[in-house]
Scaffold this motif. Structure first.
Motif, PDB file in Angstrom:
ATOM      1  N   ALA A 139       0.831  -1.206   0.000  1.00  0.00           N
ATOM      2  CA  ALA A 139       0.000   0.000   0.000  1.00  0.00           C
ATOM      3  C   ALA A 139       0.868   1.260   0.000  1.00  0.00           C
ATOM      4  N   ARG A 140       1.940   1.241   0.787  1.00  0.00           N
ATOM      5  CA  ARG A 140       2.837   2.408   0.832  1.00  0.00           C
ATOM      6  C   ARG A 140       3.554   2.602  -0.500  1.00  0.00           C
ATOM      7  N   LEU A 141       3.943   1.516  -1.133  1.00  0.00           N
ATOM      8  CA  LEU A 141       4.603   1.627  -2.432  1.00  0.00           C
ATOM      9  C   LEU A 141       3.650   2.211  -3.471  1.00  0.00           C
ATOM     10  N   CYS A 142       2.387   1.808  -3.408  1.00  0.00           N
ATOM     11  CA  CYS A 142       1.399   2.321  -4.368  1.00  0.00           C
ATOM     12  C   CYS A 142       1.159   3.815  -4.202  1.00  0.00           C
ATOM     13  N   GLU A 143       1.413   4.342  -2.987  1.00  0.00           N
ATOM     14  CA  GLU A 143       1.306   5.784  -2.793  1.00  0.00           C
ATOM     15  C   GLU A 143       2.325   6.535  -3.656  1.00  0.00           C
TER      16      GLU A 143
END
Length: 330
Positions: A139-143
């Motif tokens: 999820a953080r990478l997708c940010e």
């Protein structure tokens, strides 16, 4: 630093919804709705919203439990195992379809002499490494990755919009069959039951906001594509990117836009499929990866039919069964 609870916020869930749907939507929908009215997109938006509402209301009955724990308690372990197999099949077949589409696009635009199985294997291994780090990491990478999808789109379509000489709305045909089929290409719907346990105080309003934003963007951009490209082409969005001239010579070769848009979009999609496949197979990454890879041998026609049949069950029938079941057993 990443936390260890593997939980994500509603904002991160919104970003996951957008990154999962925006790329695949713009790659597939303009082709599906080519020569048809924008009304198809509006009907599809309503259909997706209704489906999300139905699935979310059913998911509210889990009361903090995972989908599988709820099903075991209310429907029994054997029914849950059968449902797990069917859900695993739906996710893997959808991921295999996305991988085939990715390899085909890469073969056309980037690596024409490279075997498609090699391309798919590289993407699967990269996605497998990401999911081994947990859902929060993804999820953080997708940010970050979302900007590598949105920026090429924004530049391409702003230039295209300024180059339009007139707006035409004169096509009133509706293709019911293709509109209904389009619902099943969006993998985020598969994960609404499964992702609820990872979201802190999941909000139906936040999910709908992200869904509406994504679909309004897809609807608007699809309409622009149809205005700019008046001939049939397999990949209208990529064709539009390749024919867009950047003023001032800032970018001489638009293939950069195409490559970044395609690779990031499919990387996010495949990592989603592998993550939830791994969750169903008791966190056996190698098993989920192997099944997904060998699913590439399945013909496309069978993949599409199986995805539609399984999707109809999980999007409509199963939520209705859960809602009609009554209160949770003690």
């Amino acid at each position: 630093m990443f936390s260890d609870n593997n939980q994500i916020s509603n904002r991160q869930l919104q970003i996951l919804i957008i990154t999962n749907n925006l790329g695949i939507g713009l790659i597939l929908l303009p082709k599906i709705f080519f020569d048809y009215s924008i009304l198809n997109m509006i009907i599809l938006l309503c259909l997706v919203t209704a489906t999300i509402g139905l699935m979310y209301k059913a998911a509210e009955k889990f009361k903090g439990k995972s989908f599988f724990d709820y099903m075991k308690k209310n429907f029994g372990i054997y029914i849950t195992k059968i449902l797990s197999i069917f859900l695993l099949a739906k996710i893997i077949l959808t991921t295999a379809y996305e991988l085939k589409l990715f390899a085909w696009i890469i073969k056309i635009y980037v690596l024409p002499n490279t075997n498609e199985f090699v391309t798919n294997l590289i993407l699967i291994l990269a996605a497998g490494y990401l999911i081994s780090k947990g859902y929060e990491t993804r999820a953080r990478l997708c940010e970050i990755l979302i900007w590598l999808i949105v920026l090429p789109l924004a530049i391409t379509f702003l230039i295209s919009l300024f180059n339009l000489e007139q707006i035409i709305i004169d096509n009133n045909r509706i293709n019911v069959k293709e509109t209904f089929y389009s619902l099943f290409i969006f993998s985020q719907l598969d994960y609404l039951f499964l992702s609820k346990q990872f979201v802190k105080n999941s909000s139906y309003k936040k999910i709908l906001q992200a869904t509406f934003l994504t679909w309004l963007l897809i609807t608007f951009l699809t309409y622009i594509i149809n205005l700019r490209i008046n001939f049939e082409t397999p990949l209208p969005i990529l064709k539009l990117m390749s024919m867009t001239d950047i003023p001032g010579g800032f970018v001489q070769n638009q293939d950069f836009f195409i490559i970044s848009f395609v690779i990031i979009s499919f990387f996010v999609l495949v990592s989603s499929g592998l993550f939830f496949s791994t969750m169903i197979t008791a966190k056996k990454i190698s098993l989920a990866t192997a099944i997904t890879f060998f699913s590439l041998l399945i013909p496309n026609n069978f993949l599409k039919s199986a995805i539609c049949i399984l999707g109809s069950f999980f999007y409509f029938l199963l939520p209705l069964i859960i809602l009609c079941k009554g209160g949770e057993k003690n």
